[in-house]
Design a protein around this motif. Sequence first.
Motif, PDB file in Angstrom:
ATOM      1  N   PHE A   1      51.413 -19.619 -78.151  1.00 23.76           N
ATOM      2  CA  PHE A   1      50.297 -18.959 -77.492  1.00 23.76           C
ATOM      3  C   PHE A   1      50.830 -18.017 -76.423  1.00 23.76           C
ATOM      4  CE2 PHE A   1      51.067 -22.872 -75.130  1.00 23.76           C
ATOM      5  CZ  PHE A   1      51.107 -22.440 -73.813  1.00 23.76           C
ATOM      6  N   SER A   2      50.008 -17.053 -76.051  1.00 30.35           N
ATOM      7  CA  SER A   2      50.321 -16.124 -74.974  1.00 30.35           C
ATOM      8  C   SER A   2      49.007 -15.660 -74.368  1.00 30.35           C
ATOM      9  CB  SER A   2      51.117 -14.919 -75.505  1.00 30.35           C
ATOM     10  OG  SER A   2      51.349 -13.977 -74.480  1.00 30.35           O
ATOM     11  N   VAL A   3      48.916 -15.757 -73.046  1.00 33.43           N
ATOM     12  CA  VAL A   3      47.719 -15.316 -72.346  1.00 33.43           C
ATOM     13  C   VAL A   3      48.141 -14.659 -71.039  1.00 33.43           C
ATOM     14  CG1 VAL A   3      47.399 -17.585 -71.266  1.00 33.43           C
ATOM     15  CG2 VAL A   3      45.461 -16.011 -71.433  1.00 33.43           C
ATOM     16  N   GLY A   4      47.499 -13.584 -70.681  1.00 34.92           N
ATOM     17  CA  GLY A   4      47.863 -12.894 -69.451  1.00 34.92           C
ATOM     18  C   GLY A   4      46.955 -11.715 -69.201  1.00 34.92           C
ATOM     19  N   ASN A   5      47.206 -11.012 -68.078  1.00 38.43           N
ATOM     20  CA  ASN A   5      46.388  -9.864 -67.741  1.00 38.43           C
ATOM     21  C   ASN A   5      47.040  -9.098 -66.601  1.00 38.43           C
ATOM     22  OD1 ASN A   5      44.044  -8.107 -67.584  1.00 38.43           O
ATOM     23  ND2 ASN A   5      42.909  -9.811 -68.517  1.00 38.43           N
ATOM     24  N   VAL A   6      46.440  -7.987 -66.234  1.00 42.42           N
ATOM     25  CA  VAL A   6      46.875  -7.184 -65.098  1.00 42.42           C
ATOM     26  C   VAL A   6      45.771  -7.201 -64.053  1.00 42.42           C
ATOM     27  CG1 VAL A   6      47.557  -4.905 -64.287  1.00 42.42           C
ATOM     28  CG2 VAL A   6      48.326  -5.710 -66.531  1.00 42.42           C
ATOM     29  N   LEU A   7      46.107  -7.633 -62.829  1.00 41.15           N
ATOM     30  CA  LEU A   7      45.145  -7.677 -61.733  1.00 41.15           C
ATOM     31  C   LEU A   7      45.334  -6.433 -60.873  1.00 41.15           C
ATOM     32  CD1 LEU A   7      46.499 -10.885 -61.924  1.00 41.15           C
ATOM     33  CD2 LEU A   7      44.237 -11.193 -60.889  1.00 41.15           C
ATOM     34  N   THR A   8      44.246  -5.740 -60.603  1.00 42.56           N
ATOM     35  CA  THR A   8      44.307  -4.517 -59.796  1.00 42.56           C
ATOM     36  C   THR A   8      43.382  -4.642 -58.598  1.00 42.56           C
ATOM     37  OG1 THR A   8      42.549  -3.513 -61.124  1.00 42.56           O
ATOM     38  CG2 THR A   8      44.815  -3.098 -61.808  1.00 42.56           C
ATOM     39  N   PRO A   9      43.691  -3.957 -57.501  1.00 43.28           N
ATOM     40  CA  PRO A   9      42.798  -3.975 -56.342  1.00 43.28           C
ATOM     41  C   PRO A   9      41.424  -3.429 -56.728  1.00 43.28           C
ATOM     42  CG  PRO A   9      44.926  -3.045 -55.753  1.00 43.28           C
ATOM     43  CD  PRO A   9      44.907  -3.164 -57.246  1.00 43.28           C
ATOM     44  N   ALA A  10      40.388  -4.168 -56.398  1.00 44.68           N
ATOM     45  CA  ALA A  10      39.044  -3.783 -56.793  1.00 44.68           C
ATOM     46  C   ALA A  10      38.613  -2.476 -56.156  1.00 44.68           C
ATOM     47  CB  ALA A  10      38.061  -4.894 -56.440  1.00 44.68           C
ATOM     48  N   GLU A  11      39.066  -2.217 -54.954  1.00 44.24           N
ATOM     49  CA  GLU A  11      38.660  -1.006 -54.240  1.00 44.24           C
ATOM     50  C   GLU A  11      39.714   0.097 -54.351  1.00 44.24           C
ATOM     51  OE1 GLU A  11      35.787  -0.707 -52.622  1.00 44.24           O
ATOM     52  OE2 GLU A  11      35.148  -2.736 -53.147  1.00 44.24           O
ATOM     53  N   GLY A  12      40.836  -0.179 -55.031  1.00 47.52           N
ATOM     54  CA  GLY A  12      41.939   0.792 -55.083  1.00 47.52           C
ATOM     55  C   GLY A  12      42.867   0.567 -53.893  1.00 47.52           C
ATOM     56  N   ARG A  13      44.180   0.671 -54.120  1.00 51.54           N
ATOM     57  CA  ARG A  13      45.131   0.391 -53.047  1.00 51.54           C
ATOM     58  C   ARG A  13      46.336   1.313 -53.183  1.00 51.54           C
ATOM     59  NH1 ARG A  13      48.948  -4.908 -52.578  1.00 51.54           N
ATOM     60  NH2 ARG A  13      50.072  -4.306 -50.715  1.00 51.54           N
TER      61      ARG A  13
END
Length: 750
Positions: free
Chosen positions: A548-560
């Motif tokens: 299995f493989s699970v993941g994602n990219v988290l980004t600043p909600a307001e932009g940073r």
Amino acid sequence: MRRRSLLAGATAGTAALFAGCYGGTGDPGGSSDRDELADDWPQFQADAAHTGATTATGPDGGGRVRWWSDTWGLTAAPVVADGTVYVGSGLRNEAVFAFDRTTGERRWRASIDEDIERAIAVGDGTVYASAGGVYAIDAESGEEEWTDRTDTTRGLVLDGESVYTASGGGGPVVALAADDGERRWRRDVHTLTAPTVGDGRVFVAGNDDLVALDAATGDTEWEMPIDRAGGPPTVADGMVFTATRGALFAHDAATGEREWTIEGSFRGTDVAAIDGTLYLAGRQEDDEEDDAWVSRALAVDAATGDVEWRRDDDGLGAGSVVVTDETVYVATRYRVYALDRATGEIEWWLRFEWPVGSPAVADGTLYASVGGRLLAIESGDGRAGVWTADAEPIPDRDATPATPSYAESDFPFGMDGFDVDAEWDVAVDEDAPVDVSFAIEGDRIDADERVSVTLAVTNEGDEPLGFSTGAPEPFGIFRLRDGDQDHGLVAWTPAYEKSGHVHTTPHRGVGMVNSIALSTEIPPGVTVNETYALSDETHGIRPGTYEFSVGNVLTPAEGRNGHDGWEFQVTGAVELAACGRDEGDIVHDLAVADEVDLPEDFMGEFAVDVLEPVTDAHPSLIEITFENVADERSLIASMRRWPFGSYVGLGPEGRRLVLLPAETFAPGFVDRTDAGWWEPAFLPHESIARGGGTTAYDPGETSTARFVVAAHPETDDPRDGDGYTFEQGFGDDDVDVTWGFTLSTLDPDG
């Protein structure tokens, strides 16, 4: 192996099809018109007004199949005239067929080679069928009389000297001369159903309106808004009735004025009308439980909309209704019901393997297309759903070997559980302001134990973080894949059922996920998490190593400062081992006793192998292999999920066996009987269904499918020597065929 055709007529061993048993423009509801129908049923829903009514008697006393045709495919509505039943059918080779109504003997076949709509008609020695155009066929010989290439994808209706056709989209609705096809008028009116003719008008139902056209000129007389319709309108007693997705509507046929409505989901329902009463089936909200719906049949006063009686049953719902002086017949997805016309009491019902089309009633017999097979159902002996049969064929006991030898298989069905070993790795970008935790807990899967998989992400930064994923929130579907077997598992979470975008069933788990991106925001200091489970109710569970493989990219909600975000990834594997399981003692050997020989012009060959016997630890396992033996790439069509789907085979004295596709099988859905046999906890052909489809194969290309074999939950356990027949319809560019096989149960000590 001894080989012969299993399906040469209505013989006792050929009943695997079944899971049970096995007009004028005057007053269409008037008795004089219905009297003319006592021996005939000339078109869909009996007449041009689609009343579905006749004075003929229908089958009673339980219902019994007298004969069935060798056709497959479309569930068109049969019509009856002058001792002959006509029906459209076919997988890749569509045609109109004529059968002797008494014996079921085929009289002729007229090739159409286009999808035939369910509304055909017969009158004055001509059969009219709608496909990509209107086909007029001589009723005696099957020879084509004339063809009009007008789009008629919604069907046709015959009224006197005119044929009226309709197509989807913006139209057209066309009137043709019945004798030579000459076009009388055309109107571009949006329609979703076949036309209905009554009181000098043609009624058509579209996406959101009901339109009345002058039958002679095609001019619009009136138009009224309605919901989306599924079946054609019904005209009776000076009114027109339309069943839609949100209600049953009653309008004055002359003015269009709305008289009354009944709320409910009736799309796909064909309404019957007789002696001032309407009969229909569908779903309505439960009066006693909020947000709950029930499947029911209704009798409604045509003048007032008052409900005279209602009958609830899980197998009812949208379907086609026809009525005689005493009985209401309801054909739903996989069943035919006979209800007492006065009270709605269920007198009997039959369950079938394939979808059931709109039936016809003529002179004591109910005719219906079931998966493209035309069935003649007559009065039974009071035992609804019971049909006795002999166990034929059975294996030759003198053959060598006398009992089957099983192929190597390490598929233990999970009945005694799995030992679980797991490993994983969590990778997070070095400067990510998050904490990612992952855990797999549990080392055993059986009836009492499960393994849980938990993923959690905590925002340890000072501003909100966001990411997108497929349904359900927050992390989507958790899938595990066994590369060696090309086999996958889906770990379960209640979030699937709560999501509006994940489609599930209790017997297939996750069946479909809408293609949609969902956004999740994690405020500072907040954790989002989800827990998934592997249990004995996991579909297709079997030994193997699943990655299995699970993941994602988290980004600043307001932009940073233009930051691209931080990635996390969890990878790992779960090993399921059946080591130490009890192989069990053999309860029944299984043998492939017979197979159908396919014609030489068919592009493929099938083979059936028994991989595992029935033991007191697990049910049996068989494998079906298909190969394209043609010299070129070919298309093959099948009636349902390739190559068989869930299926029920009939044996002697009403006993039945069930095939469950291995990838849908879950140990928790199968129970052991006192005799050591296994039975499913549901009726699979009703619960696991899919429409027919077409697949392409290169020369020499093969595919295999495995099936669990279990007893039917509503019949006695198998006995030594029982034979159970399974069959399926297939078609290629040259021919539609029936292929099937018989499994026989053997005493291992015999």
